[in-house]
Design an enzyme around this catalytic site. Structure first.
Site, mmCIF file in Angstrom:
data_model
loop_
_atom_site.group_PDB
_atom_site.id
_atom_site.type_symbol
_atom_site.label_atom_id
_atom_site.label_comp_id
_atom_site.label_asym_id
_atom_site.label_seq_id
_atom_site.Cartn_x
_atom_site.Cartn_y
_atom_site.Cartn_z
ATOM 1 N N LYS A 1 0.831 -1.214 0.000
ATOM 2 C CA LYS A 1 0.000 0.000 0.000
ATOM 3 C C LYS A 1 0.861 1.258 0.000
ATOM 4 C CE LYS A 1 -4.437 -1.762 1.046
ATOM 5 N NZ LYS A 1 -5.696 -1.768 1.714
ATOM 6 N N LYS B 1 -3.830 -10.101 -6.361
ATOM 7 C CA LYS B 1 -5.146 -10.411 -5.776
ATOM 8 C C LYS B 1 -6.228 -9.464 -6.312
ATOM 9 C CE LYS B 1 -5.657 -7.791 -1.502
ATOM 10 N NZ LYS B 1 -6.376 -7.729 -0.275
ATOM 11 N N LYS C 1 -10.789 -4.493 -3.927
ATOM 12 C CA LYS C 1 -11.839 -3.476 -4.079
ATOM 13 C C LYS C 1 -11.309 -2.190 -4.668
ATOM 14 C CE LYS C 1 -13.752 -4.084 0.434
ATOM 15 N NZ LYS C 1 -12.493 -4.043 1.183
#
Ligand code: AQP
Length: 336
Positions: free
Chosen positions: A118, A200, A203
């Site tokens: 992130k 992966k 969202k």
């Protein structure tokens, strides 16, 4: 569930309101939550405090939080059987977070792969909350003395850290926390992006074709599967190096209950095109009742409010006992 039934084990899990849940969130986590409600004391949360670690618009965020709460109910979480609440409504999480942060090492947090990923994705906002995210997740779980935590594979490292924090605290201050176990499904724990099956499904992916959202309509779902990146082979077979097809087979297996062998036989002699349409149709059909229920729930805001208000009160009654115990253990002066 007004009080936890002491003869049953405790389950906690949460999901961030960072957007409509993806098929990954659903198959890897949320779908598995409803069937646990009879056998366990279940506590499920929309973990909005975790979502503060990435930039967001406050108005859209409030709406996404409400929608995520409604989605949990639409996915079969029953507020009569389980405690379902919004994390920021229960102050125990933030209280325990600080105490546990003081039992967590900088080096441990530096090793977390989600933090590394992130921070690369948002280099302009590598905030302290992003770094200490796993401590808050440990607080979420430990404040209910959860025995089991149903999660997807990507959260396993964070759960291991929560276990280490619990063990360390217990050694230093005496038995206080239950050391939680992960509960990871055998199939579906790591659903991949439809556009890059080495990554992966997430969202917050910028490419909407990478994800199937559980509120997508049938045509959109089928179109996304038709465009899914696969290899140049044509045989539907689960094998090394066929990440795209392996991912679609995993999704089809989760939704239909068929084994990989059964899927290979079903599509023997047929190409990827037929297979992709079959996956799209089965996924769209299985998600339809959730879409319908979601729309019904969103039109009854008063009911949602009643559910999340009661959920937070019930959650607090359980967590506050533990926070009081922990406060004594670390040496805070008793207020009563
Ligand atoms: N691709 C996935 N396959 C299987 N399980 C998954 N989960 C997430 N992605 C997959 C599981 O969903 C639960 C809730 O996740 P979360 O929202 O708390 O955070 P996350 O893991 O960071 O999920 P996202 O979709 O990638 O969200 P963003 O984009 O906001 O970071 C967890 O149990 C997780 O394992």
């Amino acid at each position: 569930m007004s009080e936890a039934n002491e003869s049953k084990k405790m389950i906690f899990s949460g999901i961030q309101p960072t957007g409509v849940f993806t098929l990954g969130n659903y198959l890897g986590a949320v779908r598995n939550w409803a069937p646990l409600q009879d056998e366990y004391n279940c506590i499920y949360s929309i973990v909005d405090m975790h979502a503060l670690t990435v930039k967001r618009d406050p108005i859209a965020f409030r709406q996404k939080t409400l929608e995520s709460y409604a989605l949990l109910l639409a996915c079969g979480i029953d507020p009569e059987k389980s405690i379902v609440f919004i994390q920021s409504h229960n102050p125990s999480h933030a209280q325990l977070n600080w105490i546990l942060a003081c039992s967590t090492q900088f080096g441990e947090l530096s090793r977390m792969t989600q933090f590394k990923d992130k921070s690369k994705k948002h280099p302009d906002d590598v905030n302290a909350g992003l770094f200490t995210y796993p401590v808050l997740m440990a607080a979420d779980i430990l404040t209910y003395n959860a025995d089991l935590v149903p999660i997807g594979q990507d959260q396993k490292q964070h759960l291991e850290l929560a276990r280490n924090i619990a063990v360390r605290f217990n050694q230093r201050f005496g038995e206080t926390f239950v050391v939680p176990e992960p509960y990871i499904p055998k199939v579906g724990a790591a659903i991949k992006s439809l556009q890059d099956p080495t990554k992966k499904m997430s969202k917050s992916d910028d490419n909407p074709n990478a994800c199937v959202y559980i509120l997508d309509d049938k045509d959109t779902i089928i179109r996304k599967f038709k465009r899914a990146v696969t290899d140049s082979d044509t045989v539907v077979k689960f094998a090394d190096g066929k990440d795209g097809i392996n991912n679609l087979m995993t999704i089809y297996s989760c939704v239909t209950g068929k084994t990989m062998d059964e899927i290979e036989s079903e599509f023997a002699g047929k190409g990827y095109g037929d297979f992709k349409i079959a996956v799209g149709e089965s996924v769209a059909d299985s998600l339809k009742p959730i879409r319908d229920d979601f729309n019904r729930l969103m039109s009854d805001k008063a009911y949602l409010k009643e559910c999340y208000t009661q959920g937070a009160q019930r959650a607090f009654r359980i967590s506050n006992k533990l926070v009081t115990k922990v406060s004594r253990r670390v040496g805070f002066v008793d207020v009563r």
